[in-house]
Design a protein around this motif. Structure first.
Motif, PDB file in Angstrom:
ATOM      1  N   GLY A   3      -5.341  45.563 -13.567  1.00 41.52           N
ATOM      2  CA  GLY A   3      -4.511  44.856 -14.531  1.00 41.52           C
ATOM      3  C   GLY A   3      -3.679  45.820 -15.358  1.00 41.52           C
ATOM      4  O   GLY A   3      -2.489  45.585 -15.606  1.00 41.52           O
ATOM      5  N   THR A   4      -4.286  46.914 -15.784  1.00 43.27           N
ATOM      6  CA  THR A   4      -3.553  47.924 -16.543  1.00 43.27           C
ATOM      7  C   THR A   4      -2.431  48.511 -15.708  1.00 43.27           C
ATOM      8  O   THR A   4      -1.310  48.692 -16.201  1.00 43.27           O
ATOM      9  CB  THR A   4      -4.512  49.044 -16.989  1.00 43.27           C
ATOM     10  N   LEU A   5      -2.710  48.788 -14.456  1.00 45.21           N
ATOM     11  CA  LEU A   5      -1.684  49.331 -13.566  1.00 45.21           C
ATOM     12  C   LEU A   5      -0.549  48.337 -13.358  1.00 45.21           C
ATOM     13  O   LEU A   5       0.631  48.700 -13.433  1.00 45.21           O
ATOM     14  CB  LEU A   5      -2.309  49.723 -12.227  1.00 45.21           C
ATOM     15  N   ALA A   6      -0.894  47.079 -13.134  1.00 40.13           N
ATOM     16  CA  ALA A   6       0.130  46.055 -12.913  1.00 40.13           C
ATOM     17  C   ALA A   6       0.996  45.868 -14.149  1.00 40.13           C
ATOM     18  O   ALA A   6       2.223  45.750 -14.053  1.00 40.13           O
ATOM     19  CB  ALA A   6      -0.523  44.732 -12.524  1.00 40.13           C
ATOM     20  N   PHE A   7       0.370  45.853 -15.335  1.00 39.75           N
ATOM     21  CA  PHE A   7       1.144  45.653 -16.557  1.00 39.75           C
ATOM     22  C   PHE A   7       1.885  46.908 -16.990  1.00 39.75           C
ATOM     23  O   PHE A   7       2.809  46.832 -17.790  1.00 39.75           O
ATOM     24  CB  PHE A   7       0.234  45.135 -17.671  1.00 39.75           C
ATOM     25  N   THR A   8       1.501  48.071 -16.470  1.00 37.24           N
ATOM     26  CA  THR A   8       2.273  49.286 -16.716  1.00 37.24           C
ATOM     27  C   THR A   8       3.563  49.251 -15.909  1.00 37.24           C
ATOM     28  O   THR A   8       4.632  49.609 -16.409  1.00 37.24           O
ATOM     29  CB  THR A   8       1.450  50.533 -16.352  1.00 37.24           C
ATOM     30  N   VAL A   9       3.445  48.815 -14.661  1.00 33.69           N
ATOM     31  CA  VAL A   9       4.623  48.762 -13.785  1.00 33.69           C
ATOM     32  C   VAL A   9       5.544  47.609 -14.176  1.00 33.69           C
ATOM     33  O   VAL A   9       6.764  47.769 -14.228  1.00 33.69           O
ATOM     34  CB  VAL A   9       4.173  48.625 -12.310  1.00 33.69           C
ATOM     35  N   TRP A  10       4.969  46.440 -14.462  1.00 33.82           N
ATOM     36  CA  TRP A  10       5.752  45.250 -14.833  1.00 33.82           C
ATOM     37  C   TRP A  10       5.295  44.745 -16.198  1.00 33.82           C
ATOM     38  O   TRP A  10       4.495  43.806 -16.291  1.00 33.82           O
ATOM     39  CB  TRP A  10       5.558  44.140 -13.796  1.00 33.82           C
ATOM     40  N   PRO A  11       5.782  45.325 -17.279  1.00 34.88           N
ATOM     41  CA  PRO A  11       5.333  44.888 -18.613  1.00 34.88           C
ATOM     42  C   PRO A  11       5.825  43.483 -18.935  1.00 34.88           C
ATOM     43  O   PRO A  11       6.921  43.087 -18.534  1.00 34.88           O
ATOM     44  CB  PRO A  11       5.951  45.916 -19.554  1.00 34.88           C
ATOM     45  N   PRO A  25      -0.670  48.492 -22.209  1.00 34.33           N
ATOM     46  CA  PRO A  25      -1.099  47.686 -21.057  1.00 34.33           C
ATOM     47  C   PRO A  25      -2.616  47.580 -20.921  1.00 34.33           C
ATOM     48  O   PRO A  25      -3.121  46.549 -20.487  1.00 34.33           O
ATOM     49  CB  PRO A  25      -0.480  48.389 -19.856  1.00 34.33           C
ATOM     50  N   ALA A  26      -3.354  48.608 -21.317  1.00 33.11           N
ATOM     51  CA  ALA A  26      -4.816  48.540 -21.216  1.00 33.11           C
ATOM     52  C   ALA A  26      -5.379  47.515 -22.199  1.00 33.11           C
ATOM     53  O   ALA A  26      -6.270  46.736 -21.841  1.00 33.11           O
ATOM     54  CB  ALA A  26      -5.424  49.914 -21.476  1.00 33.11           C
ATOM     55  N   LEU A  27      -4.876  47.489 -23.417  1.00 29.84           N
ATOM     56  CA  LEU A  27      -5.349  46.508 -24.394  1.00 29.84           C
ATOM     57  C   LEU A  27      -4.948  45.094 -24.003  1.00 29.84           C
ATOM     58  O   LEU A  27      -5.703  44.146 -24.230  1.00 29.84           O
ATOM     59  CB  LEU A  27      -4.815  46.833 -25.789  1.00 29.84           C
ATOM     60  N   TYR A  28      -3.771  44.938 -23.409  1.00 29.22           N
ATOM     61  CA  TYR A  28      -3.345  43.613 -22.958  1.00 29.22           C
ATOM     62  C   TYR A  28      -4.259  43.101 -21.844  1.00 29.22           C
ATOM     63  O   TYR A  28      -4.711  41.957 -21.870  1.00 29.22           O
ATOM     64  CB  TYR A  28      -1.893  43.656 -22.493  1.00 29.22           C
ATOM     65  N   ALA A  29      -4.560  43.972 -20.878  1.00 28.48           N
ATOM     66  CA  ALA A  29      -5.456  43.577 -19.778  1.00 28.48           C
ATOM     67  C   ALA A  29      -6.856  43.279 -20.307  1.00 28.48           C
ATOM     68  O   ALA A  29      -7.496  42.310 -19.892  1.00 28.48           O
ATOM     69  CB  ALA A  29      -5.502  44.674 -18.720  1.00 28.48           C
ATOM     70  N   LEU A  30      -7.336  44.082 -21.247  1.00 24.54           N
ATOM     71  CA  LEU A  30      -8.653  43.852 -21.833  1.00 24.54           C
ATOM     72  C   LEU A  30      -8.681  42.568 -22.645  1.00 24.54           C
ATOM     73  O   LEU A  30      -9.668  41.833 -22.627  1.00 24.54           O
ATOM     74  CB  LEU A  30      -9.038  45.048 -22.704  1.00 24.54           C
ATOM     75  N   ASP A  31      -7.598  42.278 -23.345  1.00 22.56           N
ATOM     76  CA  ASP A  31      -7.521  41.043 -24.125  1.00 22.56           C
ATOM     77  C   ASP A  31      -7.552  39.813 -23.215  1.00 22.56           C
ATOM     78  O   ASP A  31      -8.122  38.789 -23.573  1.00 22.56           O
ATOM     79  CB  ASP A  31      -6.251  41.045 -24.972  1.00 22.56           C
ATOM     80  N   LEU A  32      -6.948  39.918 -22.052  1.00 24.09           N
ATOM     81  CA  LEU A  32      -7.006  38.810 -21.097  1.00 24.09           C
ATOM     82  C   LEU A  32      -8.392  38.684 -20.478  1.00 24.09           C
ATOM     83  O   LEU A  32      -8.859  37.585 -20.198  1.00 24.09           O
ATOM     84  CB  LEU A  32      -5.966  39.006 -19.994  1.00 24.09           C
ATOM     85  N   LEU A  33      -9.059  39.813 -20.278  1.00 25.70           N
ATOM     86  CA  LEU A  33     -10.356  39.828 -19.599  1.00 25.70           C
ATOM     87  C   LEU A  33     -11.490  39.345 -20.494  1.00 25.70           C
ATOM     88  O   LEU A  33     -12.452  38.740 -20.010  1.00 25.70           O
ATOM     89  CB  LEU A  33     -10.659  41.237 -19.095  1.00 25.70           C
ATOM     90  N   THR A  51       3.317  38.771 -12.504  1.00 23.02           N
ATOM     91  CA  THR A  51       2.244  39.199 -13.404  1.00 23.02           C
ATOM     92  C   THR A  51       1.508  38.011 -14.022  1.00 23.02           C
ATOM     93  O   THR A  51       0.428  38.181 -14.561  1.00 23.02           O
ATOM     94  CB  THR A  51       2.767  40.118 -14.519  1.00 23.02           C
ATOM     95  N   GLN A  52       2.081  36.815 -13.920  1.00 25.53           N
ATOM     96  CA  GLN A  52       1.350  35.627 -14.366  1.00 25.53           C
ATOM     97  C   GLN A  52       0.094  35.434 -13.524  1.00 25.53           C
ATOM     98  O   GLN A  52      -0.942  35.009 -14.036  1.00 25.53           O
ATOM     99  CB  GLN A  52       2.228  34.382 -14.254  1.00 25.53           C
ATOM    100  N   TYR A  53       0.174  35.751 -12.243  1.00 19.91           N
ATOM    101  CA  TYR A  53      -0.985  35.628 -11.366  1.00 19.91           C
ATOM    102  C   TYR A  53      -2.034  36.686 -11.701  1.00 19.91           C
ATOM    103  O   TYR A  53      -3.232  36.412 -11.642  1.00 19.91           O
ATOM    104  CB  TYR A  53      -0.570  35.728  -9.899  1.00 19.91           C
ATOM    105  N   VAL A  54      -1.582  37.875 -12.047  1.00 21.39           N
ATOM    106  CA  VAL A  54      -2.507  38.926 -12.464  1.00 21.39           C
ATOM    107  C   VAL A  54      -3.203  38.507 -13.752  1.00 21.39           C
ATOM    108  O   VAL A  54      -4.419  38.654 -13.894  1.00 21.39           O
ATOM    109  CB  VAL A  54      -1.767  40.273 -12.643  1.00 21.39           C
ATOM    110  N   ALA A  55      -2.438  37.969 -14.702  1.00 25.64           N
ATOM    111  CA  ALA A  55      -3.009  37.511 -15.972  1.00 25.64           C
ATOM    112  C   ALA A  55      -4.013  36.386 -15.727  1.00 25.64           C
ATOM    113  O   ALA A  55      -5.106  36.382 -16.312  1.00 25.64           O
ATOM    114  CB  ALA A  55      -1.904  37.053 -16.911  1.00 25.64           C
ATOM    115  N   ALA A  56      -3.674  35.434 -14.873  1.00 26.25           N
ATOM    116  CA  ALA A  56      -4.583  34.327 -14.572  1.00 26.25           C
ATOM    117  C   ALA A  56      -5.855  34.837 -13.898  1.00 26.25           C
ATOM    118  O   ALA A  56      -6.967  34.369 -14.216  1.00 26.25           O
ATOM    119  CB  ALA A  56      -3.891  33.297 -13.689  1.00 26.25           C
TER     120      ALA A  56
END
Length: 79
Positions: A3-11, A25-33, A51-56
Motif C-alpha cells: 500500500g505504501t508503495l502504491a500510494f508513493t507511485v500514485w498519491p 504514504p505510509a501513514l495513509y496506508a496504515l490509516d486505511l489498514l 488506487t481506490q482498489y488498493v485502498a479498498a
C-alpha cells in the motif's frame, strides 16, 4: 508495504488542500489498514483511479486482521 508503495507511485488527491496534513504514504496506508484508530489521513486524502482498489483492499484486510485478533483474544480469555 504494498500500500505504501502504491500510494508513493500514485498519491491520492487532497480533499481540502489547505487543511490536509503533509503527505505521508505510509501513514495513509496504515490509516486505511487500522479500522479502529483514526490517524487523520483517511479523511484528508481521496484515492482515485486504480488506487481506490488498493485502498479498498487495505480496508478489507484491516477488518479481517482485527476480526482474527479479537477472535484469538477471546479464545485466549476463555481458557
Amino acid at each position: 508495504m504494498l500500500g505504501t508503495l502504491a500510494f508513493t507511485v500514485w498519491p491520492p488527491d487532497a480533499r481540502t488542500p489547505a487543511d490536509s496534513p503533509d503527505w505521508n504514504p505510509a501513514l495513509y496506508a496504515l490509516d486505511l489498514l487500522l479500522p479502529i484508530i483514526d490517524l487523520g489521513h483517511d479523511s484528508a486524502w481521496h484515492a482515485t483511479g486504480s488506487t481506490q482498489y488498493v485502498a479498498a483492499a487495505l480496508i478489507i484486510m484491516g477488518w479481517v486482521l482485527t476480526t482474527a485478533v479479537v477472535a484469538s483474544l477471546s479464545r485466549l480469555l476463555n481458557r
